[in-house]
Design a protein around this motif. Structure first.
Motif, PDB file in Angstrom:
ATOM      1  N   PHE A  23       0.983  -1.151   0.463  1.00 30.44           N
ATOM      2  CA  PHE A  23       0.061   0.028  -0.246  1.00 30.44           C
ATOM      3  C   PHE A  23       1.088   1.169   0.076  1.00 30.44           C
ATOM      4  CE2 PHE A  23      -1.990  -3.674   2.200  1.00 30.44           C
ATOM      5  CZ  PHE A  23      -3.235  -3.721   0.710  1.00 30.44           C
ATOM      6  N   SER A  24       1.613   1.669   1.253  1.00 24.71           N
ATOM      7  CA  SER A  24       2.943   2.837   0.909  1.00 24.71           C
ATOM      8  C   SER A  24       4.194   2.744  -0.413  1.00 24.71           C
ATOM      9  CB  SER A  24       2.843   2.907   2.364  1.00 24.71           C
ATOM     10  OG  SER A  24       3.694   1.956   2.430  1.00 24.71           O
ATOM     11  N   LYS A  25       4.012   1.293  -0.337  1.00 26.21           N
ATOM     12  CA  LYS A  25       5.517   0.972  -1.360  1.00 26.21           C
ATOM     13  C   LYS A  25       6.870   0.987  -0.348  1.00 26.21           C
ATOM     14  CE  LYS A  25       2.809  -0.136  -4.731  1.00 26.21           C
ATOM     15  NZ  LYS A  25       2.535  -1.516  -5.238  1.00 26.21           N
ATOM     16  N   PHE A  26       6.777   1.279   0.801  1.00 32.18           N
ATOM     17  CA  PHE A  26       7.778   2.385   2.152  1.00 32.18           C
ATOM     18  C   PHE A  26       7.892   0.818   2.650  1.00 32.18           C
ATOM     19  CE2 PHE A  26       9.766   4.545   5.365  1.00 32.18           C
ATOM     20  CZ  PHE A  26      10.117   5.254   4.944  1.00 32.18           C
ATOM     21  N   LYS A  27       8.953   0.155   2.120  1.00 35.79           N
ATOM     22  CA  LYS A  27       9.393  -1.047   3.303  1.00 35.79           C
ATOM     23  C   LYS A  27      10.708  -0.380   4.061  1.00 35.79           C
ATOM     24  CE  LYS A  27       9.383  -4.361  -0.279  1.00 35.79           C
ATOM     25  NZ  LYS A  27       9.659  -5.093  -0.745  1.00 35.79           N
ATOM     26  N   VAL A  28      10.286  -0.999   5.217  1.00 37.79           N
ATOM     27  CA  VAL A  28      11.346  -0.389   6.480  1.00 37.79           C
ATOM     28  C   VAL A  28      11.987  -2.005   7.847  1.00 37.79           C
ATOM     29  CG1 VAL A  28      11.107   0.435   8.712  1.00 37.79           C
ATOM     30  CG2 VAL A  28       9.543   1.450   7.071  1.00 37.79           C
ATOM     31  N   GLY A  29      12.979  -2.194   7.444  1.00 35.21           N
ATOM     32  CA  GLY A  29      13.057  -3.019   8.446  1.00 35.21           C
ATOM     33  C   GLY A  29      14.189  -2.377   9.699  1.00 35.21           C
ATOM     34  N   CYS A  43       9.988  -6.152  10.045  1.00 34.83           N
ATOM     35  CA  CYS A  43       9.691  -5.017   8.863  1.00 34.83           C
ATOM     36  C   CYS A  43       8.017  -5.055   8.898  1.00 34.83           C
ATOM     37  CB  CYS A  43      10.005  -6.108   7.599  1.00 34.83           C
ATOM     38  SG  CYS A  43       8.995  -7.541   7.683  1.00 34.83           S
ATOM     39  N   ASN A  44       7.940  -3.934   8.330  1.00 33.88           N
ATOM     40  CA  ASN A  44       6.436  -3.249   8.564  1.00 33.88           C
ATOM     41  C   ASN A  44       5.369  -4.399   7.848  1.00 33.88           C
ATOM     42  OD1 ASN A  44       7.541  -2.497   5.869  1.00 33.88           O
ATOM     43  ND2 ASN A  44       6.439  -0.697   5.964  1.00 33.88           N
ATOM     44  N   VAL A  45       4.434  -4.084   8.454  1.00 34.91           N
ATOM     45  CA  VAL A  45       3.529  -5.245   7.757  1.00 34.91           C
ATOM     46  C   VAL A  45       2.454  -5.018   7.365  1.00 34.91           C
ATOM     47  CG1 VAL A  45       2.366  -7.674   7.752  1.00 34.91           C
ATOM     48  CG2 VAL A  45       4.697  -7.756   9.057  1.00 34.91           C
ATOM     49  N   GLU A  46       2.175  -4.446   6.016  1.00 34.16           N
ATOM     50  CA  GLU A  46       0.911  -3.531   6.213  1.00 34.16           C
ATOM     51  C   GLU A  46      -0.687  -4.636   6.104  1.00 34.16           C
ATOM     52  OE1 GLU A  46       1.395  -0.961   2.779  1.00 34.16           O
ATOM     53  OE2 GLU A  46       2.856   0.085   4.171  1.00 34.16           O
ATOM     54  N   ASN A  47      -1.328  -3.643   6.265  1.00 30.35           N
ATOM     55  CA  ASN A  47      -3.180  -4.072   5.889  1.00 30.35           C
ATOM     56  C   ASN A  47      -3.689  -3.981   5.366  1.00 30.35           C
ATOM     57  OD1 ASN A  47      -5.712  -5.012   6.906  1.00 30.35           O
ATOM     58  ND2 ASN A  47      -4.443  -6.603   6.996  1.00 30.35           N
ATOM     59  N   LEU A  52      -4.821  -1.716  10.182  1.00 27.67           N
ATOM     60  CA  LEU A  52      -4.018  -2.384  11.357  1.00 27.67           C
ATOM     61  C   LEU A  52      -2.311  -3.346  11.082  1.00 27.67           C
ATOM     62  CD1 LEU A  52      -6.901  -5.888  11.153  1.00 27.67           C
ATOM     63  CD2 LEU A  52      -5.790  -3.903  12.747  1.00 27.67           C
ATOM     64  N   THR A  53      -1.864  -1.991  10.185  1.00 22.69           N
ATOM     65  CA  THR A  53      -0.153  -1.943   9.553  1.00 22.69           C
ATOM     66  C   THR A  53       0.856  -2.238  11.377  1.00 22.69           C
ATOM     67  OG1 THR A  53      -0.492  -0.826   7.870  1.00 22.69           O
ATOM     68  CG2 THR A  53       1.521  -1.137   9.110  1.00 22.69           C
ATOM     69  N   ILE A  54       1.822  -3.122  11.308  1.00 24.79           N
ATOM     70  CA  ILE A  54       2.640  -3.628  11.967  1.00 24.79           C
ATOM     71  C   ILE A  54       3.264  -2.414  11.553  1.00 24.79           C
ATOM     72  CG2 ILE A  54       4.313  -4.589  13.406  1.00 24.79           C
ATOM     73  CD1 ILE A  54       1.747  -6.753  13.064  1.00 24.79           C
ATOM     74  N   CYS A  55       4.236  -1.923  12.320  1.00 27.44           N
ATOM     75  CA  CYS A  55       5.892  -1.377  11.839  1.00 27.44           C
ATOM     76  C   CYS A  55       7.041  -2.448  12.022  1.00 27.44           C
ATOM     77  CB  CYS A  55       6.042   0.063  12.950  1.00 27.44           C
ATOM     78  SG  CYS A  55       5.124   1.834  12.392  1.00 27.44           S
ATOM     79  N   ALA A  56       8.317  -1.795  11.669  1.00 28.38           N
ATOM     80  CA  ALA A  56       9.036  -2.642  11.610  1.00 28.38           C
ATOM     81  C   ALA A  56       9.925  -2.596  13.030  1.00 28.38           C
ATOM     82  CB  ALA A  56      10.255  -2.237  10.587  1.00 28.38           C
ATOM     83  N   GLU A  57       9.632  -1.669  13.956  1.00 29.68           N
ATOM     84  CA  GLU A  57      10.371  -1.394  15.573  1.00 29.68           C
ATOM     85  C   GLU A  57       8.838  -2.233  15.835  1.00 29.68           C
ATOM     86  OE1 GLU A  57       9.435   1.154  13.025  1.00 29.68           O
ATOM     87  OE2 GLU A  57      10.830   2.463  13.035  1.00 29.68           O
ATOM     88  N   ARG A  58       7.863  -2.472  15.973  1.00 28.40           N
ATOM     89  CA  ARG A  58       7.261  -3.328  16.595  1.00 28.40           C
ATOM     90  C   ARG A  58       6.807  -4.796  16.640  1.00 28.40           C
ATOM     91  NH1 ARG A  58       2.398  -0.870  16.538  1.00 28.40           N
ATOM     92  NH2 ARG A  58       2.721   0.340  14.508  1.00 28.40           N
ATOM     93  N   ALA A  86      14.786   7.824   8.373  1.00 29.48           N
ATOM     94  CA  ALA A  86      13.177   7.590   8.842  1.00 29.48           C
ATOM     95  C   ALA A  86      13.389   7.638  10.308  1.00 29.48           C
ATOM     96  CB  ALA A  86      12.408   6.758   8.312  1.00 29.48           C
ATOM     97  N   ARG A  87      12.767   8.043  11.325  1.00 30.80           N
ATOM     98  CA  ARG A  87      12.233   7.656  12.919  1.00 30.80           C
ATOM     99  C   ARG A  87      11.474   6.734  13.398  1.00 30.80           C
ATOM    100  NH1 ARG A  87      13.337  14.464  13.715  1.00 30.80           N
ATOM    101  NH2 ARG A  87      16.116  14.055  13.434  1.00 30.80           N
ATOM    102  N   PRO A  88      11.654   6.628  13.808  1.00 27.27           N
ATOM    103  CA  PRO A  88      10.413   5.513  15.204  1.00 27.27           C
ATOM    104  C   PRO A  88       9.295   6.679  15.069  1.00 27.27           C
ATOM    105  CG  PRO A  88      11.761   4.668  15.759  1.00 27.27           C
ATOM    106  CD  PRO A  88      12.966   6.395  14.956  1.00 27.27           C
ATOM    107  N   CYS A  89       7.836   6.044  14.134  1.00 26.11           N
ATOM    108  CA  CYS A  89       6.686   6.254  14.891  1.00 26.11           C
ATOM    109  C   CYS A  89       6.235   6.425  16.469  1.00 26.11           C
ATOM    110  CB  CYS A  89       5.595   6.034  14.019  1.00 26.11           C
ATOM    111  SG  CYS A  89       5.219   4.296  14.982  1.00 26.11           S
ATOM    112  N   GLY A  90       5.251   7.420  16.594  1.00 25.19           N
ATOM    113  CA  GLY A  90       5.062   6.994  18.668  1.00 25.19           C
ATOM    114  C   GLY A  90       4.694   6.715  19.082  1.00 25.19           C
TER     115      GLY A  90
END
Ligand code: THU
Length: 132
Positions: A23-29, A43-47, A52-58, A86-90
């Motif tokens: 969806f975003s085409k923005f890949k994070v590791g 890694c980020n897992v979108e939905n 429901l998207t999960i960020c790479a950090e979480r 990129a910085r981690p989201c809140g």
């Protein structure tokens, strides 16, 4: 303690290639180093519902918890194709703060442009309720 960032950078970069981000085409590791020398990646897992998207950090944090939370969190690398890096989201900052008072974090992109920050610096006032 001096952090050996190289293997962490490689791990975060490799994890970003596994991202599910149609969806975003923005890949994070993300790669977490623990005090017992282990590396946990995410890694980020979108939905398609977006929310429901999960960020790479979480994702990396849950991998560490699922392994039994060995050692303590010692460092984190976040890799994404963004300049400045990129910085981690809140939400990820709050989740990291659940498990670490402070943490060196290296933010890096594919051109090796990087910035080192600390969790305390980017999230100085976490929620501190200790529970009932
Ligand atoms: N994303 C992360 O993986 N980590 C962050 O800290 C911020 C954002 C992901 C979520 C989504 O899949 C994509 O980046 C665009 O927001």
């Amino acid at each position: 303690m001096e952090i050996d960032w190289k293997p962490l950078i490689q791990a975060a970069r490799a994890a970003s290639e596994h991202a599910y981000a149609p969806f975003s085409k923005f890949k994070v590791g993300a790669a977490l180093l623990t005090t017992d020398g282990r590396i946990f990646t995410g890694c980020n897992v979108e939905n398609r519902t977006y929310g429901l998207t999960i960020c790479a950090e979480r994702c990396a944090i849950t991998a560490w918890v699922a392994a039994g939370s060995p050692g303590q969190l010692q460092a984190l690398v976040v890799h994404a194709d963004l300049s400045p890096p990129a910085r981690p989201c809140g939400m990820c900052r709050e989740t990291l703060a659940e498990f670490a008072k402070d943490l060196p974090i290296l933010l890096i992109n594919p051109d090796d442009e990087h910035e080192e920050v600390s969790l305390k610096e980017i999230f100085p006032q976490p929620f501190e309720w200790a529970g009932p």
